[in-house]
Write a protein that holds these residues in place. Sequence first.
Motif, PDB file in Angstrom:
ATOM      1  N   ARG A   1       0.817  -1.202   0.000  1.00  0.00           N
ATOM      2  CA  ARG A   1       0.000   0.000   0.000  1.00  0.00           C
ATOM      3  C   ARG A   1       0.858   1.262   0.000  1.00  0.00           C
ATOM      4  O   ARG A   1       1.936   1.281   0.558  1.00  0.00           O
ATOM      5  CB  ARG A   1      -0.922  -0.004   1.220  1.00  0.00           C
ATOM      6  CG  ARG A   1      -2.121  -0.906   0.989  1.00  0.00           C
ATOM      7  CD  ARG A   1      -2.889  -1.183   2.239  1.00  0.00           C
ATOM      8  NE  ARG A   1      -2.312  -2.193   3.113  1.00  0.00           N
ATOM      9  CZ  ARG A   1      -2.168  -3.469   2.815  1.00  0.00           C
ATOM     10  NH1 ARG A   1      -2.512  -3.908   1.655  1.00  0.00           N
ATOM     11  NH2 ARG A   1      -1.669  -4.317   3.676  1.00  0.00           N
ATOM     12  N   GLY A   2       0.314   2.309  -0.629  1.00  0.00           N
ATOM     13  CA  GLY A   2       1.002   3.591  -0.704  1.00  0.00           C
ATOM     14  C   GLY A   2       0.065   4.697  -0.252  1.00  0.00           C
ATOM     15  O   GLY A   2      -0.260   5.574  -1.034  1.00  0.00           O
ATOM     16  N   LEU A   3      -0.377   4.624   0.979  1.00  0.00           N
ATOM     17  CA  LEU A   3      -1.337   5.601   1.502  1.00  0.00           C
ATOM     18  C   LEU A   3      -0.647   6.531   2.496  1.00  0.00           C
ATOM     19  O   LEU A   3       0.334   6.156   3.127  1.00  0.00           O
ATOM     20  CB  LEU A   3      -2.498   4.874   2.199  1.00  0.00           C
ATOM     21  CG  LEU A   3      -3.289   3.889   1.341  1.00  0.00           C
ATOM     22  CD1 LEU A   3      -4.240   3.079   2.201  1.00  0.00           C
ATOM     23  CD2 LEU A   3      -4.045   4.638   0.261  1.00  0.00           C
ATOM     24  N   TYR A   4      -1.208   7.723   2.638  1.00  0.00           N
ATOM     25  CA  TYR A   4      -0.705   8.666   3.640  1.00  0.00           C
ATOM     26  C   TYR A   4      -1.304   8.259   4.987  1.00  0.00           C
ATOM     27  O   TYR A   4      -2.434   8.586   5.304  1.00  0.00           O
ATOM     28  CB  TYR A   4      -1.081  10.097   3.260  1.00  0.00           C
ATOM     29  CG  TYR A   4      -0.438  10.533   1.974  1.00  0.00           C
ATOM     30  CD1 TYR A   4       0.934  10.789   1.924  1.00  0.00           C
ATOM     31  CD2 TYR A   4      -1.176  10.665   0.810  1.00  0.00           C
ATOM     32  CE1 TYR A   4       1.545  11.179   0.743  1.00  0.00           C
ATOM     33  CE2 TYR A   4      -0.576  11.056  -0.386  1.00  0.00           C
ATOM     34  CZ  TYR A   4       0.783  11.309  -0.406  1.00  0.00           C
ATOM     35  OH  TYR A   4       1.379  11.683  -1.578  1.00  0.00           O
TER      36      TYR A   4
ATOM     37  N   VAL B   1      -9.082   8.776   6.266  1.00  0.00           N
ATOM     38  CA  VAL B   1      -9.500   8.022   5.086  1.00  0.00           C
ATOM     39  C   VAL B   1     -10.116   8.955   4.047  1.00  0.00           C
ATOM     40  O   VAL B   1      -9.722   8.948   2.877  1.00  0.00           O
ATOM     41  CB  VAL B   1     -10.499   6.916   5.486  1.00  0.00           C
ATOM     42  CG1 VAL B   1     -11.156   6.299   4.267  1.00  0.00           C
ATOM     43  CG2 VAL B   1      -9.809   5.858   6.346  1.00  0.00           C
ATOM     44  N   ILE B   2     -11.073   9.777   4.458  1.00  0.00           N
ATOM     45  CA  ILE B   2     -11.782  10.622   3.499  1.00  0.00           C
ATOM     46  C   ILE B   2     -10.865  11.671   2.889  1.00  0.00           C
ATOM     47  O   ILE B   2     -10.970  11.981   1.698  1.00  0.00           O
ATOM     48  CB  ILE B   2     -13.067  11.249   4.107  1.00  0.00           C
ATOM     49  CG1 ILE B   2     -13.976  11.792   3.000  1.00  0.00           C
ATOM     50  CG2 ILE B   2     -12.733  12.304   5.131  1.00  0.00           C
ATOM     51  CD1 ILE B   2     -14.518  10.752   2.063  1.00  0.00           C
ATOM     52  N   ASP B   3      -9.941  12.206   3.679  1.00  0.00           N
ATOM     53  CA  ASP B   3      -9.008  13.194   3.133  1.00  0.00           C
ATOM     54  C   ASP B   3      -8.086  12.566   2.088  1.00  0.00           C
ATOM     55  O   ASP B   3      -7.833  13.164   1.041  1.00  0.00           O
ATOM     56  CB  ASP B   3      -8.172  13.834   4.246  1.00  0.00           C
ATOM     57  CG  ASP B   3      -8.969  14.807   5.098  1.00  0.00           C
ATOM     58  OD1 ASP B   3     -10.090  15.189   4.690  1.00  0.00           O
ATOM     59  OD2 ASP B   3      -8.475  15.178   6.186  1.00  0.00           O
TER      60      ASP B   3
ATOM     61  N   THR C   1     -10.228  11.719  -1.063  1.00  0.00           N
ATOM     62  CA  THR C   1     -10.592  12.956  -1.763  1.00  0.00           C
ATOM     63  C   THR C   1      -9.380  13.552  -2.476  1.00  0.00           C
ATOM     64  O   THR C   1      -9.473  13.994  -3.620  1.00  0.00           O
ATOM     65  CB  THR C   1     -11.209  13.967  -0.773  1.00  0.00           C
ATOM     66  OG1 THR C   1     -12.354  13.372  -0.162  1.00  0.00           O
ATOM     67  CG2 THR C   1     -11.616  15.241  -1.469  1.00  0.00           C
ATOM     68  N   TYR C   2      -8.246  13.533  -1.820  1.00  0.00           N
ATOM     69  CA  TYR C   2      -7.013  14.047  -2.411  1.00  0.00           C
ATOM     70  C   TYR C   2      -6.684  13.320  -3.715  1.00  0.00           C
ATOM     71  O   TYR C   2      -6.435  13.942  -4.753  1.00  0.00           O
ATOM     72  CB  TYR C   2      -5.860  13.906  -1.410  1.00  0.00           C
ATOM     73  CG  TYR C   2      -4.501  14.187  -1.975  1.00  0.00           C
ATOM     74  CD1 TYR C   2      -4.094  15.490  -2.263  1.00  0.00           C
ATOM     75  CD2 TYR C   2      -3.610  13.149  -2.232  1.00  0.00           C
ATOM     76  CE1 TYR C   2      -2.837  15.756  -2.793  1.00  0.00           C
ATOM     77  CE2 TYR C   2      -2.349  13.406  -2.755  1.00  0.00           C
ATOM     78  CZ  TYR C   2      -1.970  14.704  -3.034  1.00  0.00           C
ATOM     79  OH  TYR C   2      -0.734  14.957  -3.554  1.00  0.00           O
ATOM     80  N   PHE C   3      -6.699  11.975  -3.662  1.00  0.00           N
ATOM     81  CA  PHE C   3      -6.380  11.215  -4.871  1.00  0.00           C
ATOM     82  C   PHE C   3      -7.437  11.413  -5.951  1.00  0.00           C
ATOM     83  O   PHE C   3      -7.117  11.448  -7.140  1.00  0.00           O
ATOM     84  CB  PHE C   3      -6.187   9.731  -4.548  1.00  0.00           C
ATOM     85  CG  PHE C   3      -4.826   9.419  -3.994  1.00  0.00           C
ATOM     86  CD1 PHE C   3      -3.715   9.390  -4.832  1.00  0.00           C
ATOM     87  CD2 PHE C   3      -4.647   9.162  -2.648  1.00  0.00           C
ATOM     88  CE1 PHE C   3      -2.453   9.112  -4.330  1.00  0.00           C
ATOM     89  CE2 PHE C   3      -3.392   8.881  -2.133  1.00  0.00           C
ATOM     90  CZ  PHE C   3      -2.283   8.859  -2.972  1.00  0.00           C
ATOM     91  N   GLY C   4      -8.691  11.546  -5.553  1.00  0.00           N
ATOM     92  CA  GLY C   4      -9.740  11.817  -6.529  1.00  0.00           C
ATOM     93  C   GLY C   4      -9.526  13.146  -7.235  1.00  0.00           C
ATOM     94  O   GLY C   4      -9.675  13.250  -8.452  1.00  0.00           O
ATOM     95  N   LYS C   5      -9.162  14.163  -6.471  1.00  0.00           N
ATOM     96  CA  LYS C   5      -8.918  15.478  -7.070  1.00  0.00           C
ATOM     97  C   LYS C   5      -7.694  15.455  -7.986  1.00  0.00           C
ATOM     98  O   LYS C   5      -7.679  16.127  -9.016  1.00  0.00           O
ATOM     99  CB  LYS C   5      -8.786  16.543  -5.986  1.00  0.00           C
ATOM    100  CG  LYS C   5     -10.130  16.863  -5.357  1.00  0.00           C
ATOM    101  CD  LYS C   5     -10.043  17.957  -4.325  1.00  0.00           C
ATOM    102  CE  LYS C   5     -11.445  18.237  -3.794  1.00  0.00           C
ATOM    103  NZ  LYS C   5     -11.458  19.328  -2.838  1.00  0.00           N
ATOM    104  N   LEU C   6      -6.684  14.656  -7.624  1.00  0.00           N
ATOM    105  CA  LEU C   6      -5.527  14.505  -8.515  1.00  0.00           C
ATOM    106  C   LEU C   6      -5.954  13.926  -9.862  1.00  0.00           C
ATOM    107  O   LEU C   6      -5.338  14.216 -10.884  1.00  0.00           O
ATOM    108  CB  LEU C   6      -4.473  13.579  -7.891  1.00  0.00           C
ATOM    109  CG  LEU C   6      -3.585  14.162  -6.803  1.00  0.00           C
ATOM    110  CD1 LEU C   6      -2.630  13.097  -6.284  1.00  0.00           C
ATOM    111  CD2 LEU C   6      -2.795  15.363  -7.320  1.00  0.00           C
ATOM    112  N   ARG C   7      -6.998  13.129  -9.845  1.00  0.00           N
ATOM    113  CA  ARG C   7      -7.510  12.519 -11.080  1.00  0.00           C
ATOM    114  C   ARG C   7      -8.562  13.397 -11.759  1.00  0.00           C
ATOM    115  O   ARG C   7      -9.203  12.966 -12.700  1.00  0.00           O
ATOM    116  CB  ARG C   7      -8.097  11.150 -10.762  1.00  0.00           C
ATOM    117  CG  ARG C   7      -7.037  10.153 -10.373  1.00  0.00           C
ATOM    118  CD  ARG C   7      -7.621   8.774 -10.224  1.00  0.00           C
ATOM    119  NE  ARG C   7      -6.566   7.812 -10.079  1.00  0.00           N
ATOM    120  CZ  ARG C   7      -6.189   7.287  -8.935  1.00  0.00           C
ATOM    121  NH1 ARG C   7      -6.813   7.622  -7.830  1.00  0.00           N
ATOM    122  NH2 ARG C   7      -5.215   6.410  -8.894  1.00  0.00           N
ATOM    123  N   GLY C   8      -8.767  14.591 -11.240  1.00  0.00           N
ATOM    124  CA  GLY C   8      -9.682  15.525 -11.876  1.00  0.00           C
ATOM    125  C   GLY C   8     -11.147  15.330 -11.513  1.00  0.00           C
ATOM    126  O   GLY C   8     -12.027  15.878 -12.174  1.00  0.00           O
TER     127      GLY C   8
END
Length: 188
Positions: free
Chosen positions: A29-32, A37-39, A42-49
């Motif tokens: 896994r490569g998680l912060y 969890v939600i942050d 959401t962060y990765f989702g926003k990176l994907r536009g």
Amino acid sequence: EATSGELKINGEKFSPDSDVKIGYLPEERGLYKKESVIDVMTYFGKLRGMRRAKAWSLRYLNQVGLREYAKTRIDKLSQGQQQKIQLGITIMNQPDLLILDEPTKGFDPVNRKLLMDIVDDLHRRGCTIILITHYMDEVEKLCDNILLLKNGTACAYGKVMDIRKRFRYKNLDQIFIDIYGNKETTRA
């Protein structure tokens, strides 16, 4: 840079600039881990536009039984829970090509089925899936074609039924044992 060969998706040479959406779930896994969890989702989702990354993430968390952990730090979750989060991040952009490396490693049967049902749903919607696994029941359920490698050599490649015919209709677990349990294997 690749030393040789090329990657083609749908017959077209792949480049990072292409419109093909790829999802990759690594075994590790490569998680912060210090973030919620939600942050993280959401962060990765926003990176994907994704404009509605948080809403998508909450729906996914509900689907996998983790909604109550949305504000929990990643490092407070079990390994299985973290893997569910990692899968959500991997599929949130509805990938065209999904590469899964041991996606259910260490999962109990209930959670294995849950995740494999999610992956099967993506497959039914047209997503191409490359599955790296030692669980042959997952291969039987999801895969159209399989490749069994031993020491970098293709020992079996093709449609599941064709490979089963070649090995006298044994199940894939027995074929796996035949290939990996033998010191010498004939090349496919």
